[in-house]
Design a protein around this motif. Sequence first.
Motif, PDB file in Angstrom:
ATOM      1  N   GLN A   1       8.918  -9.476   0.510  1.00 10.24           N
ATOM      2  CA  GLN A   1       7.992 -10.165   1.415  1.00 10.24           C
ATOM      3  C   GLN A   1       6.556  -9.663   1.261  1.00 10.24           C
ATOM      4  OE1 GLN A   1      11.045  -9.179   2.166  1.00 10.24           O
ATOM      5  NE2 GLN A   1      11.998 -11.093   2.748  1.00 10.24           N
ATOM      6  N   ASP A   2       6.387  -8.407   0.870  1.00 12.19           N
ATOM      7  CA  ASP A   2       5.041  -7.865   0.677  1.00 12.19           C
ATOM      8  C   ASP A   2       4.315  -8.552  -0.484  1.00 12.19           C
ATOM      9  OD1 ASP A   2       5.569  -6.060   2.731  1.00 12.19           O
ATOM     10  OD2 ASP A   2       6.288  -4.532   1.333  1.00 12.19           O
ATOM     11  N   LEU A   3       5.061  -9.057  -1.432  1.00 15.04           N
ATOM     12  CA  LEU A   3       4.438  -9.706  -2.586  1.00 15.04           C
ATOM     13  C   LEU A   3       3.689 -10.970  -2.192  1.00 15.04           C
ATOM     14  CD1 LEU A   3       7.243  -9.335  -5.265  1.00 15.04           C
ATOM     15  CD2 LEU A   3       5.103  -8.057  -5.098  1.00 15.04           C
ATOM     16  N   VAL A   4       4.162 -11.648  -1.150  1.00 12.89           N
ATOM     17  CA  VAL A   4       3.507 -12.894  -0.748  1.00 12.89           C
ATOM     18  C   VAL A   4       2.056 -12.624  -0.351  1.00 12.89           C
ATOM     19  CG1 VAL A   4       3.529 -14.785   0.921  1.00 12.89           C
ATOM     20  CG2 VAL A   4       5.678 -13.967  -0.070  1.00 12.89           C
ATOM     21  N   ALA A   5       1.838 -11.627   0.481  1.00 10.74           N
ATOM     22  CA  ALA A   5       0.469 -11.286   0.880  1.00 10.74           C
ATOM     23  C   ALA A   5      -0.338 -10.805  -0.326  1.00 10.74           C
ATOM     24  CB  ALA A   5       0.479 -10.222   1.969  1.00 10.74           C
TER      25      ALA A   5
END
Length: 176
Positions: free
Chosen positions: A59-63
């Motif tokens: 999920q951190d990759l999206v930001a």
Amino acid sequence: MQEVHLVTLVVHAMTREPLAVLGDDEEDRCLVVSVRPPQAEVMAHGPHPARDDDSRLTQDLVADVATALGHQLAGAEITDLVEDRFRAVLVLADGTRVAARPSDALAIAVRDALPIGVADEVMERAGQSWKELQGEDPHPQSKEVDEMRDFLDQVTADDFGPPGPGSEPPETGQDR
């Protein structure tokens, strides 16, 4: 659009499916959203304090991708309810809206401490009152806040100070 926050995660007693309970600030209405187990696990960890390589999640990759492309995430929204399925979007700071599964949008919003919105129509159709769900029990966060306030009302600075004269040092569990 109503702003909500993740109040708690629960597991449905019969299906064992994780559910995210989203509540409004007035603690009057809530929305129960089915989420996938991996996203529920992300939400259970809450916001990430830092982004070192060892603690990074998908999920951190999206930001990070949004930032690399010159954008910032602004929030997540539950936008519609179609055939008993919620629809969601991630909202970028420039207003761009990207369709996402509700569990993904919620996991990203919780992980990055972003605002979560629910369309008024969705809350009207699927929202529930806390009293319907819990009877007269207060909102879970209210109960925790009340317990903390009660504790703080009773505690004094002396409760945290060093032991007084003549008192025994605390046991360490080790023989000397």
